[in-house]
Design a protein around this motif. Structure first.
Motif, PDB file in Angstrom:
ATOM      1  N   ASP A  88      34.826  17.864 101.906  1.00  0.00           N
ATOM      2  CA  ASP A  88      35.328  16.724 101.124  1.00  0.00           C
ATOM      3  C   ASP A  88      36.360  17.160 100.093  1.00  0.00           C
ATOM      4  O   ASP A  88      36.318  16.756  98.930  1.00  0.00           O
ATOM      5  CB  ASP A  88      34.166  15.987 100.445  1.00  0.00           C
ATOM      6  CG  ASP A  88      34.584  14.609  99.934  1.00  0.00           C
ATOM      7  OD1 ASP A  88      35.547  14.053 100.486  1.00  0.00           O
ATOM      8  OD2 ASP A  88      33.965  14.119  98.972  1.00  0.00           O
ATOM      9  N   ARG A  89      37.286  17.993 100.538  1.00  0.00           N
ATOM     10  CA  ARG A  89      38.401  18.429  99.697  1.00  0.00           C
ATOM     11  C   ARG A  89      39.709  18.197 100.437  1.00  0.00           C
ATOM     12  O   ARG A  89      39.775  18.279 101.666  1.00  0.00           O
ATOM     13  CB  ARG A  89      38.272  19.921  99.346  1.00  0.00           C
ATOM     14  CG  ARG A  89      37.269  20.190  98.249  1.00  0.00           C
ATOM     15  CD  ARG A  89      37.771  19.659  96.925  1.00  0.00           C
ATOM     16  NE  ARG A  89      36.740  19.637  95.909  1.00  0.00           N
ATOM     17  CZ  ARG A  89      36.844  19.012  94.746  1.00  0.00           C
ATOM     18  NH1 ARG A  89      37.943  18.335  94.462  1.00  0.00           N
ATOM     19  NH2 ARG A  89      35.866  19.024  93.881  1.00  0.00           N
ATOM     20  N   GLY A  90      40.759  17.931  99.660  1.00  0.00           N
ATOM     21  CA  GLY A  90      42.071  17.763 100.263  1.00  0.00           C
ATOM     22  C   GLY A  90      42.631  19.099 100.712  1.00  0.00           C
ATOM     23  O   GLY A  90      42.262  20.159 100.200  1.00  0.00           O
ATOM     24  N   ALA A  91      43.522  19.079 101.679  1.00  0.00           N
ATOM     25  CA  ALA A  91      44.155  20.306 102.188  1.00  0.00           C
ATOM     26  C   ALA A  91      45.597  19.989 102.557  1.00  0.00           C
ATOM     27  O   ALA A  91      45.916  18.867 102.971  1.00  0.00           O
ATOM     28  CB  ALA A  91      43.401  20.850 103.384  1.00  0.00           C
ATOM     29  N   THR A  92      46.456  20.969 102.424  1.00  0.00           N
ATOM     30  CA  THR A  92      47.872  20.806 102.740  1.00  0.00           C
ATOM     31  C   THR A  92      48.294  21.847 103.755  1.00  0.00           C
ATOM     32  O   THR A  92      47.953  23.036 103.624  1.00  0.00           O
ATOM     33  CB  THR A  92      48.740  20.955 101.465  1.00  0.00           C
ATOM     34  OG1 THR A  92      48.334  19.975 100.509  1.00  0.00           O
ATOM     35  CG2 THR A  92      50.218  20.765 101.785  1.00  0.00           C
ATOM     36  N   CYS A 145      44.396  24.872  99.974  1.00  0.00           N
ATOM     37  CA  CYS A 145      43.476  23.930  99.331  1.00  0.00           C
ATOM     38  C   CYS A 145      42.901  24.561  98.065  1.00  0.00           C
ATOM     39  O   CYS A 145      42.917  25.786  97.901  1.00  0.00           O
ATOM     40  CB  CYS A 145      42.355  23.508 100.277  1.00  0.00           C
ATOM     41  SG  CYS A 145      41.247  24.839 100.770  1.00  0.00           S
ATOM     42  N   ILE A 155      37.748  20.847 106.529  1.00  0.00           N
ATOM     43  CA  ILE A 155      37.784  20.893 105.061  1.00  0.00           C
ATOM     44  C   ILE A 155      37.761  19.479 104.494  1.00  0.00           C
ATOM     45  O   ILE A 155      37.063  19.189 103.511  1.00  0.00           O
ATOM     46  CB  ILE A 155      39.036  21.662 104.577  1.00  0.00           C
ATOM     47  CG1 ILE A 155      38.924  23.148 104.934  1.00  0.00           C
ATOM     48  CG2 ILE A 155      39.211  21.500 103.062  1.00  0.00           C
ATOM     49  CD1 ILE A 155      40.176  23.946 104.648  1.00  0.00           C
ATOM     50  N   LEU A 156      38.508  18.586 105.133  1.00  0.00           N
ATOM     51  CA  LEU A 156      38.565  17.198 104.678  1.00  0.00           C
ATOM     52  C   LEU A 156      37.221  16.483 104.867  1.00  0.00           C
ATOM     53  O   LEU A 156      36.760  15.771 103.968  1.00  0.00           O
ATOM     54  CB  LEU A 156      39.654  16.433 105.429  1.00  0.00           C
ATOM     55  CG  LEU A 156      41.110  16.823 105.129  1.00  0.00           C
ATOM     56  CD1 LEU A 156      42.044  16.160 106.129  1.00  0.00           C
ATOM     57  CD2 LEU A 156      41.486  16.413 103.714  1.00  0.00           C
ATOM     58  N   ASN A 157      36.595  16.680 106.015  1.00  0.00           N
ATOM     59  CA  ASN A 157      35.407  15.905 106.375  1.00  0.00           C
ATOM     60  C   ASN A 157      34.090  16.524 105.938  1.00  0.00           C
ATOM     61  O   ASN A 157      33.158  15.815 105.549  1.00  0.00           O
ATOM     62  CB  ASN A 157      35.375  15.678 107.892  1.00  0.00           C
ATOM     63  CG  ASN A 157      36.575  14.887 108.377  1.00  0.00           C
ATOM     64  OD1 ASN A 157      36.995  13.940 107.723  1.00  0.00           O
ATOM     65  ND2 ASN A 157      37.136  15.276 109.523  1.00  0.00           N
ATOM     66  N   GLY A 200      41.601  22.397 108.987  1.00  0.00           N
ATOM     67  CA  GLY A 200      42.020  21.415 107.993  1.00  0.00           C
ATOM     68  C   GLY A 200      41.174  20.161 108.022  1.00  0.00           C
ATOM     69  O   GLY A 200      40.745  19.649 106.976  1.00  0.00           O
ATOM     70  N   HIS A 201      40.897  19.655 109.205  1.00  0.00           N
ATOM     71  CA  HIS A 201      40.069  18.459 109.328  1.00  0.00           C
ATOM     72  C   HIS A 201      38.634  18.721 108.863  1.00  0.00           C
ATOM     73  O   HIS A 201      37.982  17.846 108.288  1.00  0.00           O
ATOM     74  CB  HIS A 201      40.066  17.960 110.782  1.00  0.00           C
ATOM     75  CG  HIS A 201      41.326  17.256 111.161  1.00  0.00           C
ATOM     76  ND1 HIS A 201      42.300  17.826 111.941  1.00  0.00           N
ATOM     77  CD2 HIS A 201      41.782  16.018 110.841  1.00  0.00           C
ATOM     78  CE1 HIS A 201      43.299  16.987 112.096  1.00  0.00           C
ATOM     79  NE2 HIS A 201      43.023  15.875 111.438  1.00  0.00           N
TER      80      HIS A 201
END
Length: 290
Positions: free
Chosen positions: A227-231, A249, A222-224, A219-220
């Motif tokens: 550069d996409r949000g994830a749930t 995501c 994907i975020l970093n 998850g981290h």
């Protein structure tokens, strides 16, 4: 000028105007010359125009039949539902008649019946899609189906509409024969697909579900990295009953290879499901009214 282009009402009516213009082009260049009856009031207009020329030797323009058929439907709808119900449909219907009249001079395409069915359907679908996307219709059989449903509540509007359009298409078989009608049926299928693309949007994306024991790390990343949000969704295995975290995501298609690489680097045994998404609304994609 910029303020006008950002005005939602202006954009809405501009789309309706463009949609009506495309319908006029499709009907006058491709559908009417090749006697393709796709249902609807314009399909009925093609039949009436052919019969008028065959038996009376005079044309019965589609723009005129569109007005004459829709006018009593509007009066009935106004009586039952009121003026507010008609909304933009009144504008779209009469503007369609206007575009049918002003595009009547365009050259007819009859050299290749298959290409006529294909391009006529695509242009028709784009036009209808623009109109429907702006929560509007051109009246006709849609309005007739709603009126009938008012008195026959037990029958769905979609079924009533199907029966009306099927009757018009069947009449086309009687008047023009089987061959052009078969092409018309093919065109109806293409029109429905094109409408779906225009209404749902062209911004295709991928929805991704990832099940892994290293969900936090993935998850981290994907975020970093992507550069996409994830749930993170709480779940548990039906067989093992073990608690698991499912990462959800949505990414653009071009980001899928990078996402796979990120997941594989962290956990090669991760369970990944990738699904097609036709439209995404939200941060990083598009707004609600785009």
């Amino acid at each position: 000028m910029k303020e006008i282009l950002k005005n939602k009402t202006f954009i809405k009516y501009l789309n309706i105007i463009i949609g009506c213009f495309l319908l006029g082009v499709s009907i006058n260049i491709f559908l009417k010359p090749n006697t393709f009856v796709l249902g609807g009031v314009t399909g009925l207009g093609i039949i009436l125009d052919s019969l008028a020329q065959t038996y009376f030797g005079v044309p019965f323009p589609i723009w005129l039949s569109n007005i004459l058929i829709n006018l009593p439907l509007f009066l009935i709808a106004y009586k039952i539902f009121g003026l507010k119900f008609l909304g933009n449909t009144l504008f779209a219907t009469f503007f369609l008649s206007f575009t049918l009249a002003v595009t009547d001079f365009l050259p007819e395409f009859t050299e290749d019946i298959f290409l006529a069915a294909l391009f006529g359907a695509v242009i028709d679908g784009i036009g209808l899609g623009l109109i429907i996307r702006n929560r509007c219709s051109t009246g006709g059989t849609d309005l007739l189906a709603i009126i009938i449903n008012k008195f026959l509540r037990h029958i769905q509007i979609s079924k009533i509409l199907l029966c009306i359009d099927a009757t018009i298409i069947f009449t086309g078989i009687i008047v023009f024969g089987v061959r052009p009608t078969l092409y018309a049926v093919m065109s109806v299928f293409i029109v429905s697909k094109v409408i779906g693309i225009v209404v749902d949007g062209f911004d295709f994306a991928k929805a991704v579900f990832i099940i892994s024991d290293k969900s936090d790390e993935i998850g981290h990343s994907i975020l970093n990295i992507i550069d996409r949000g994830a749930t993170s969704l709480d779940a548990h295995g039906m067989y093992t009953k073990n608690k698991k975290n499912v990462i959800f995501c949505v990414v653009k298609q071009k980001q899928i290879p990078e996402l796979k690489e990120v997941v594989a680097d962290i956990d090669e045994g991760a369970f990944v499901v990738i699904a097609n998404v036709s439209e995404v609304i939200g941060t990083g994609f598009k707004g609600m009214i785009d």
